[in-house]
Design a protein around this motif. Structure first.
Motif, PDB file in Angstrom:
ATOM      1  N   PHE A 222     -18.779   9.233  -0.447  1.00 26.78           N
ATOM      2  CA  PHE A 222     -17.932   9.811   0.598  1.00 26.78           C
ATOM      3  C   PHE A 222     -18.779  10.467   1.686  1.00 26.78           C
ATOM      4  O   PHE A 222     -18.522  10.292   2.875  1.00 26.78           O
ATOM      5  CB  PHE A 222     -16.977  10.834  -0.023  1.00 26.78           C
ATOM      6  CG  PHE A 222     -16.108  11.514   1.000  1.00 26.78           C
ATOM      7  CD1 PHE A 222     -14.993  10.880   1.499  1.00 26.78           C
ATOM      8  CD2 PHE A 222     -16.426  12.774   1.468  1.00 26.78           C
ATOM      9  CE1 PHE A 222     -14.199  11.491   2.458  1.00 26.78           C
ATOM     10  CE2 PHE A 222     -15.638  13.393   2.426  1.00 26.78           C
ATOM     11  CZ  PHE A 222     -14.524  12.748   2.917  1.00 26.78           C
ATOM     12  N   ASP A 224     -21.878   9.752   2.549  1.00 26.00           N
ATOM     13  CA  ASP A 224     -22.499   8.682   3.341  1.00 26.00           C
ATOM     14  C   ASP A 224     -21.483   8.025   4.272  1.00 26.00           C
ATOM     15  O   ASP A 224     -21.775   7.759   5.435  1.00 26.00           O
ATOM     16  CB  ASP A 224     -23.078   7.605   2.413  1.00 26.00           C
ATOM     17  CG  ASP A 224     -24.356   8.058   1.737  1.00 26.00           C
ATOM     18  OD1 ASP A 224     -24.953   9.055   2.191  1.00 26.00           O
ATOM     19  OD2 ASP A 224     -24.762   7.412   0.756  1.00 26.00           O
ATOM     20  N   GLY A 225     -20.304   7.744   3.724  1.00 20.18           N
ATOM     21  CA  GLY A 225     -19.315   6.968   4.463  1.00 20.18           C
ATOM     22  C   GLY A 225     -18.670   7.717   5.612  1.00 20.18           C
ATOM     23  O   GLY A 225     -18.087   7.103   6.504  1.00 20.18           O
ATOM     24  N   THR A 226     -18.731   9.050   5.601  1.00 26.45           N
ATOM     25  CA  THR A 226     -18.084   9.824   6.661  1.00 26.45           C
ATOM     26  C   THR A 226     -19.083  10.473   7.624  1.00 26.45           C
ATOM     27  O   THR A 226     -18.670  11.095   8.594  1.00 26.45           O
ATOM     28  CB  THR A 226     -17.221  10.964   6.083  1.00 26.45           C
ATOM     29  OG1 THR A 226     -18.036  11.774   5.215  1.00 26.45           O
ATOM     30  CG2 THR A 226     -16.034  10.419   5.307  1.00 26.45           C
ATOM     31  N   ARG A 227     -20.391  10.362   7.352  1.00 22.17           N
ATOM     32  CA  ARG A 227     -21.359  11.151   8.110  1.00 22.17           C
ATOM     33  C   ARG A 227     -21.175  11.010   9.630  1.00 22.17           C
ATOM     34  O   ARG A 227     -21.118  12.000  10.348  1.00 22.17           O
ATOM     35  CB  ARG A 227     -22.789  10.785   7.687  1.00 22.17           C
ATOM     36  CG  ARG A 227     -23.849  11.713   8.306  1.00 22.17           C
ATOM     37  CD  ARG A 227     -25.185  11.559   7.598  1.00 22.17           C
ATOM     38  NE  ARG A 227     -25.105  12.011   6.220  1.00 22.17           N
ATOM     39  CZ  ARG A 227     -25.355  11.252   5.155  1.00 22.17           C
ATOM     40  NH1 ARG A 227     -25.737  10.014   5.309  1.00 22.17           N
ATOM     41  NH2 ARG A 227     -25.239  11.747   3.938  1.00 22.17           N
TER      42      ARG A 227
END
Lengths: 332, 332
Positions: A222, A224-227
């Motif tokens: 999560f 990584d995916g939202t950074r």
């Protein structure tokens, strides 16, 4: 051909300011202009030749056959191109905006006599304005310089003057140069930059529905995916909305793949196709990026230089040096 | 109540092996069983009490009122639960699989007399099997321990014995314990772990269509957004396919948001709603995660202990210590 051509930068924010600083560090004579009094004042305070007189800066570029670099936001490009047409109609011209097809269209329409090769240095920081600009921003970055397949000098010989000058500036700034047609660039960044930003926004939105619990259970996947959802919204809007034509079909591909995953999970309970294909794709990409690269040289005076450039870029190659008319690069 | 209850672990892979090692390091008497001769041999070679006789291990747990930990893949849970019903029907039982609703259903159906509280330690590595197991795998990790709202002892008093024992094991392993109902857990991990894995797979797939160019132009947003697509596909399938009921509506939310972005870009050219909302959501989540946390204590003997636990978990709180019947934790 002058190896250290003068450079006139229009727009003195993070990118334009960094171009001005990098070109100056490389030993070129540089000057800049911007509608932002704040950026101009900051540039002058740092010892640079800068003013708010864009027309005057362009006239000086025309007089000295300097390379003009448009470093204004996409929404301001058309206005500056009208000034180019009025004050430096035949100038050597490049730009540093994040989409290339729409800018090429604008140049063709508004400054058709300019000798233009679009550019996109793929670098940035979370900061903005002259004060964030550095001479080293582009060191090691990828800088796309555009060439089109159907161009050519009026005598049938390749006319790569503008491409050569834009590439020389990028190389002076320490970047590696990828030659591509404008639409190939726009399609590729839609896949590798604009879609990731939109998926990050969607993921952050979906998680926020889960309330404070989402924060307690957020996994590495999560984070990584939202950074990049933390990027300034106006920057993300400028690049995604500006690349609408190329982004729409890529969004449709993503919707199709995600919808297929949803359908498969609902009907058969399985996600094998989606997950295996994603894994294989990432492994292939990682292997490609880690593969040994072969040195390549390309003579810009060769009759098939344009075809050579474009084929090289499409294969994932880049150039790292220009020696006279000889480009040096590498490709996997 | 025994503060250092014996622990019997069924399944000796990465997670089960790490539970066995962590419980042993915390001073507990431990034994394990697995259908994998390879894992059993490796555990015995490392000096642990392990065998392939699952029925025997469960009988020994029943005799000593040990805590039984199911650490087998989700697809093997039902078979082991049948052995639990046969050999340790009333045992204290927890598990460490990544979805909680389906396991709760299986326990209710196949081992209804077990005193069960499900668990999910949110930790792992790319490796698998006993040889990858460590006593420190769960240090600092979040470990959900489930309690349901409608449970209760037959006399109306709260019966939190199984929850207490599962939580004590998690705390012994160095984890922080989040109490949640099974379906709240499954919904939250669908948002914060399973959806990110599927979006990463979709993104890697879309990029691979771009060929070698995608590798040359891959931005940081792309590397972040695809990183978990490198996880072993069978692990990703196990957690996502196993959480089908909770994942489907979350996939629908993501499809709805991405479709709305697509529609807005096509019709108005704008992505403001999507991008602003994503940015705001991430900022809120980051602020929440960085907010000062207040110490909290909770007495497991209190009549409203169950309600207190669940409310605390839903607010994003976690426990870090158990002192007799008093839990110590913190919440933002």
């Amino acid at each position: 051909m002058c190896a250290v051509r003068d450079v006139c930068v229009i727009g003195l924010g993070l990118i334009g300011g960094s171009v001005l600083r990098a070109a100056s560090s490389a030993g070129r004579r540089v000057w800049g202009a911007s509608a932002s009094q704040e950026d101009v004042d900051a540039a002058v305070a740092d010892g640079f030749d800068a003013s708010t007189d864009v027309a005057g800066a362009l006239t000086r570029a025309a007089d000295g056959d300097a390379l003009v670099v448009l470093a204004v936001p996409l929404t301001a490009v058309d206005d500056v191109l009208r000034l180019v047409a009025a004050h430096a109609p035949n100038c050597l011209l490049t730009d540093v905006t994040s989409v290339k097809g729409p800018v090429l269209d604008s140049v063709t329409r508004l400054a058709p006599d300019a000798r233009y090769a679009g550019g996109h240095p793929m670098a940035g920081t979370a900061e903005s304005g002259w004060k964030a600009a550095t001479a080293t921003l582009f060191q090691g970055a990828t800088w796309v310089v555009c060439a089109e397949e159907d161009e050519g000098g009026s005598d049938g010989e390749p006319d790569l003057t503008a491409w050569r000058e834009a590439a020389a500036l990028a190389l002076d700034a320490g970047a590696r140069v990828v030659p591509l047609p404008a639409l190939a660039h726009d399609g590729a960044v839609a896949r590798t930059s604009h879609l990731p930003h939109l998926l990050a926004a969607v993921l952050a939105n979906v998680a926020s529905v889960g309330g404070p619990l989402a924060g307690a259970l957020a996994a590495g996947s999560f984070r990584d995916g939202t950074r990049v959802a933390g990027t300034r919204p106006e920057l993300v809007r400028a690049m995604t909305e500006g690349n609408r034509a190329a982004l729409l079909p890529v969004l449709d591909e993503a919707l199709g793949l995600l919808g297929a995953a949803r359908g498969s999970l609902a009907s058969t309970g399985g996600l094998k196709a989606t997950i295996d294909a994603g894994h294989d794709a990432l492994v292939s990409l990682t292997e490609q990026q880690g593969a040994p690269r072969t040195p390549v040289t390309l003579d810009l005076r060769a009759p098939d230089a344009r075809e050579g450039l474009l084929s090289f870029g499409q294969r994932g190659g880049w150039f790292t040096a220009l020696d006279g008319d000889i480009l040096h690069g590498e490709v996997a």
